[in-house]
Scaffold this motif. Structure first.
Motif, PDB file in Angstrom:
ATOM      1  N   ILE A 174      13.178   6.152  33.036  1.00 22.02           N
ATOM      2  CA  ILE A 174      12.049   6.987  32.616  1.00 22.02           C
ATOM      3  C   ILE A 174      12.176   8.406  33.154  1.00 22.02           C
ATOM      4  CG2 ILE A 174      10.500   5.033  32.326  1.00 22.02           C
ATOM      5  CD1 ILE A 174       9.089   5.802  34.851  1.00 22.02           C
ATOM      6  N   ARG A 175      12.850   8.527  34.261  1.00 22.15           N
ATOM      7  CA  ARG A 175      13.103   9.869  34.789  1.00 22.15           C
ATOM      8  C   ARG A 175      13.979  10.640  33.820  1.00 22.15           C
ATOM      9  NH1 ARG A 175      16.656   9.637  39.867  1.00 22.15           N
ATOM     10  NH2 ARG A 175      18.184  11.002  38.863  1.00 22.15           N
ATOM     11  N   PHE A 176      14.999   9.994  33.312  1.00 19.62           N
ATOM     12  CA  PHE A 176      15.894  10.612  32.335  1.00 19.62           C
ATOM     13  C   PHE A 176      15.141  10.971  31.056  1.00 19.62           C
ATOM     14  CE2 PHE A 176      19.196  10.529  35.004  1.00 19.62           C
ATOM     15  CZ  PHE A 176      20.376   9.880  34.699  1.00 19.62           C
ATOM     16  N   ILE A 177      14.348  10.013  30.590  1.00 17.71           N
ATOM     17  CA  ILE A 177      13.619  10.241  29.341  1.00 17.71           C
ATOM     18  C   ILE A 177      12.730  11.474  29.452  1.00 17.71           C
ATOM     19  CG2 ILE A 177      11.830   9.348  27.796  1.00 17.71           C
ATOM     20  CD1 ILE A 177      12.924   6.556  28.272  1.00 17.71           C
ATOM     21  N   LEU A 178      11.918  11.482  30.494  1.00 11.75           N
ATOM     22  CA  LEU A 178      11.005  12.604  30.671  1.00 11.75           C
ATOM     23  C   LEU A 178      11.778  13.909  30.842  1.00 11.75           C
ATOM     24  CD1 LEU A 178       7.917  12.861  30.788  1.00 11.75           C
ATOM     25  CD2 LEU A 178       8.098  12.914  33.273  1.00 11.75           C
ATOM     26  N   GLY A 179      12.848  13.815  31.645  1.00 10.96           N
ATOM     27  CA  GLY A 179      13.667  15.001  31.904  1.00 10.96           C
ATOM     28  C   GLY A 179      14.252  15.570  30.623  1.00 10.96           C
ATOM     29  N   PHE A 180      14.856  14.705  29.827  1.00 13.22           N
ATOM     30  CA  PHE A 180      15.506  15.191  28.606  1.00 13.22           C
ATOM     31  C   PHE A 180      14.505  15.707  27.572  1.00 13.22           C
ATOM     32  CE2 PHE A 180      19.815  14.986  29.484  1.00 13.22           C
ATOM     33  CZ  PHE A 180      20.155  13.806  30.116  1.00 13.22           C
ATOM     34  N   VAL A 181      13.365  15.045  27.501  1.00 21.78           N
ATOM     35  CA  VAL A 181      12.337  15.534  26.580  1.00 21.78           C
ATOM     36  C   VAL A 181      11.976  16.977  26.914  1.00 21.78           C
ATOM     37  CG1 VAL A 181       9.895  15.343  25.975  1.00 21.78           C
ATOM     38  CG2 VAL A 181      11.322  13.317  25.960  1.00 21.78           C
ATOM     39  N   PHE A 182      11.797  17.225  28.205  1.00 21.30           N
ATOM     40  CA  PHE A 182      11.392  18.572  28.586  1.00 21.30           C
ATOM     41  C   PHE A 182      12.528  19.589  28.544  1.00 21.30           C
ATOM     42  CE2 PHE A 182       6.987  19.187  29.586  1.00 21.30           C
ATOM     43  CZ  PHE A 182       6.498  17.905  29.396  1.00 21.30           C
ATOM     44  N   ILE A 183      13.746  19.115  28.771  1.00 15.24           N
ATOM     45  CA  ILE A 183      14.883  20.029  28.617  1.00 15.24           C
ATOM     46  C   ILE A 183      14.940  20.481  27.163  1.00 15.24           C
ATOM     47  CG2 ILE A 183      17.406  20.188  28.536  1.00 15.24           C
ATOM     48  CD1 ILE A 183      17.504  18.343  30.952  1.00 15.24           C
ATOM     49  N   TYR A 184      14.814  19.530  26.255  1.00 11.27           N
ATOM     50  CA  TYR A 184      14.866  19.835  24.840  1.00 11.27           C
ATOM     51  C   TYR A 184      13.715  20.753  24.442  1.00 11.27           C
ATOM     52  CZ  TYR A 184      14.894  19.107  19.808  1.00 11.27           C
ATOM     53  OH  TYR A 184      14.904  19.305  18.458  1.00 11.27           O
ATOM     54  N   ALA A 185      12.514  20.394  24.888  1.00  9.00           N
ATOM     55  CA  ALA A 185      11.339  21.194  24.543  1.00  9.00           C
ATOM     56  C   ALA A 185      11.499  22.634  25.022  1.00  9.00           C
ATOM     57  CB  ALA A 185      10.077  20.572  25.144  1.00  9.00           C
TER      58      ALA A 185
ATOM     59  N   LEU B 207       6.874  29.730  30.394  1.00 12.05           N
ATOM     60  CA  LEU B 207       6.625  28.294  30.222  1.00 12.05           C
ATOM     61  C   LEU B 207       7.852  27.488  29.808  1.00 12.05           C
ATOM     62  CD1 LEU B 207       3.791  26.416  29.991  1.00 12.05           C
ATOM     63  CD2 LEU B 207       4.778  26.138  27.759  1.00 12.05           C
ATOM     64  N   PRO B 208       8.616  27.944  28.811  1.00 11.35           N
ATOM     65  CA  PRO B 208       9.789  27.156  28.419  1.00 11.35           C
ATOM     66  C   PRO B 208      10.774  26.953  29.571  1.00 11.35           C
ATOM     67  CG  PRO B 208       9.340  28.848  26.791  1.00 11.35           C
ATOM     68  CD  PRO B 208       8.463  29.134  27.961  1.00 11.35           C
ATOM     69  N   TRP B 209      10.870  27.957  30.436  1.00  4.80           N
ATOM     70  CA  TRP B 209      11.790  27.815  31.554  1.00  4.80           C
ATOM     71  C   TRP B 209      11.271  26.837  32.593  1.00  4.80           C
ATOM     72  CZ3 TRP B 209      16.725  29.546  32.265  1.00  4.80           C
ATOM     73  CH2 TRP B 209      17.219  30.368  31.247  1.00  4.80           C
ATOM     74  N   ILE B 210       9.962  26.799  32.746  1.00  8.05           N
ATOM     75  CA  ILE B 210       9.391  25.796  33.651  1.00  8.05           C
ATOM     76  C   ILE B 210       9.705  24.405  33.104  1.00  8.05           C
ATOM     77  CG2 ILE B 210       7.267  24.844  34.613  1.00  8.05           C
ATOM     78  CD1 ILE B 210       6.106  27.682  34.568  1.00  8.05           C
TER      79      ILE B 210
ATOM     80  N   LEU C  16      12.203  23.607  31.104  1.00  2.00           N
ATOM     81  CA  LEU C  16      13.643  23.367  31.191  1.00  2.00           C
ATOM     82  C   LEU C  16      14.072  23.005  32.612  1.00  2.00           C
ATOM     83  CD1 LEU C  16      16.419  23.643  29.637  1.00  2.00           C
ATOM     84  CD2 LEU C  16      16.589  25.893  30.680  1.00  2.00           C
ATOM     85  N   ILE C  17      13.626  23.799  33.561  1.00  2.00           N
ATOM     86  CA  ILE C  17      14.062  23.581  34.944  1.00  2.00           C
ATOM     87  C   ILE C  17      13.518  22.267  35.492  1.00  2.00           C
ATOM     88  CG2 ILE C  17      13.992  24.487  37.303  1.00  2.00           C
ATOM     89  CD1 ILE C  17      15.840  26.047  35.490  1.00  2.00           C
ATOM     90  N   THR C  18      12.237  21.993  35.239  1.00  2.00           N
ATOM     91  CA  THR C  18      11.701  20.714  35.741  1.00  2.00           C
ATOM     92  C   THR C  18      12.434  19.556  35.089  1.00  2.00           C
ATOM     93  OG1 THR C  18       9.942  20.754  34.081  1.00  2.00           O
ATOM     94  CG2 THR C  18       9.370  21.553  36.258  1.00  2.00           C
ATOM     95  N   GLY C  19      12.782  19.714  33.794  1.00  2.00           N
ATOM     96  CA  GLY C  19      13.527  18.670  33.094  1.00  2.00           C
ATOM     97  C   GLY C  19      14.882  18.437  33.739  1.00  2.00           C
TER      98      GLY C  19
ATOM     99  N   CYS D 161       5.268  22.394  19.859  1.00  2.00           N
ATOM    100  CA  CYS D 161       5.655  21.560  20.984  1.00  2.00           C
ATOM    101  C   CYS D 161       7.144  21.604  21.266  1.00  2.00           C
ATOM    102  CB  CYS D 161       5.250  20.106  20.710  1.00  2.00           C
ATOM    103  SG  CYS D 161       3.489  19.899  20.505  1.00  2.00           S
ATOM    104  N   PHE D 162       7.909  21.684  20.193  1.00  2.00           N
ATOM    105  CA  PHE D 162       9.350  21.725  20.377  1.00  2.00           C
ATOM    106  C   PHE D 162       9.933  22.957  19.719  1.00  2.00           C
ATOM    107  CE2 PHE D 162       9.923  17.849  22.544  1.00  2.00           C
ATOM    108  CZ  PHE D 162       8.986  16.955  22.046  1.00  2.00           C
ATOM    109  N   GLY D 163       9.256  24.049  19.856  1.00  2.50           N
ATOM    110  CA  GLY D 163       9.754  25.285  19.272  1.00  2.50           C
ATOM    111  C   GLY D 163       9.804  25.161  17.769  1.00  2.50           C
ATOM    112  N   THR D 164      10.919  25.535  17.187  1.00  2.00           N
ATOM    113  CA  THR D 164      11.015  25.527  15.735  1.00  2.00           C
ATOM    114  C   THR D 164      11.455  24.181  15.189  1.00  2.00           C
ATOM    115  OG1 THR D 164      13.290  26.267  15.886  1.00  2.00           O
ATOM    116  CG2 THR D 164      11.611  27.950  15.611  1.00  2.00           C
TER     117      THR D 164
END
Lengths: 149, 210
Positions: A14-25, A58-61, A63-66, A107-110
């Protein structure tokens, strides 16, 4: 039951899932800042002065947290940040739905092109639950840097 | 778990974001743009560029469409101003605007006759009901859905954006978005569909006569 929920593999996943979702977002929004600023302004909730500042940071927050989550760095702290963001998103979408705005989520840009809806709120609540889980149990398995002491 | 780490992470990410934005050609300005429209009355330079130059050596350079030049039909006074500025104008392509420029109905009509592209920023329903003839639709509030329409816009050529009328801000907002995306030659037809319809200028569907 408790040992199942705190299973380190589950937490890792779940750490990976959440991380990747936010990296993508985050990444999608970083690629098109103008469009993201546009998406935020559609909500009519953010004061104009802050609009571009938020669109840029915000997008960088996200990305980095992800990234930190994926690498297991400061998992609890990052999960808290993510959950705070999710609460903000949920509130903004809810208010906009209440006002009857038929706008794009942003939510996910374009990549999305999806409108705000109750589904979006549910999605965010689920992510929030995932985040909450990580906050409670932490995930130090396979991590580069742990703040646990 | 330390709360100050949260602050560090947020600060670090924000600094990264601001730095990236600074160096990003697609970056956006943090200072709020002045919302006032800037008007222009000089849309003539488009006419001048498409007129066949006296200096024939310049023609090949700008791929001047012969058809356009006969259509342009310059008046005598036009020709005079064109001639003196011609060598300079033909050598310089239309420069990027500093921001989208607002124009009147008369100038919009002038541009329409030069076959400049018109972009309708209203929602799809309004557009389908009726729109300026040959205009394309990029609804501002569904921008992402219609982003493929952007292919129809040539970044090197000026084009016009409109919506309902002077109280409508969708055209301004669409212009701002497109401007940050690199479309730097935008005219804003502020009078919009209201004014165009009132003058019964060319539309996609016939006007109701009742």
């Amino acid at each position: 039951m408790n040992s199942l929920l705190s299973n380190k593999f589950l937490l890792l996943i779940i750490r990976f899932i959440l991380g990747f979702v936010f990296i993508y977002a985050g990444a999608e929004k970083i690629l098109e800042p103008g469009l993201f600023a546009n998406s935020i302004s559609n909500y009519r909730l953010v004061p104009e002065l802050l609009l571009n500042l938020i669109a840029v940071t915000l997008p960088w927050i996200e990305l980095i947290t992800g990234i930190f989550l994926v690498f297991g760095i400061a998992v609890k702290e990052n999960a808290i940040i993510i959950n705070i963001l999710l609460v903000l998103f949920i509130v903004m979408i809810a208010i906009s739905l209440f006002r009857g705005l038929n706008i794009e989520c942003g939510c996910f840009g374009t990549a999305g092109g999806t409108k705000i809806s109750v589904y979006k709120i549910i999605e965010n609540i689920l992510l929030f639950a995932v985040g909450g889980h990580l906050i409670k149990y932490d995930s130090t398995f396979l991590s580069f840097l742990s703040t646990k002491n | 778990m330390q709360f100050k780490n949260i602050l560090y992470i947020i600060t670090f990410s924000s600094v990264l974001g601001l730095t990236f934005n600074h160096f990003n050609p697609k970056g956006i300005s943090l200072i709020v743009q002045n919302k006032e429209r800037v008007w222009t009355d000089s849309v003539q330079h488009i006419n001048e560029d498409s007129i066949v130059a006296d200096d024939s050596s310049a023609i090949g350079k700008y791929n001047i469409n012969q058809k356009d030049s006969t259509k342009a039909n310059p008046t005598e006074s036009n020709k005079k101003t064109v001639k003196s500025e011609n060598t300079e104008k033909i050598k310089n392509p239309i420069k990027d605007f500093e921001k989208p420029l607002a124009i009147s109905l008369a100038n919009a009509y002038k541009l329409f006759n030069q076959e400049i592209l018109f972009v309708d920023a209203r929602n799809r329903e309004d557009y389908l009901r009726n729109h300026i003839k040959n205009s394309i639709n990029i609804p501002f509030y569904q921008f992402e859905e219609y982003s493929s329409e952007l292919k129809k816009i040539d970044k090197e050529k000026p084009f016009v954006i409109y919506c309902n009328g002077k109280d409508c801000d969708m055209s301004d907002m669409l212009a701002d978005v497109l401007f940050t995306m690199g479309y730097r030659k935008i005219y804003l037809f502020v009078g919009g569909w209201e004014e165009w319809e009132a003058s019964r200028y060319p539309s996609s569907l016939p006007y109701d006569h009742n």
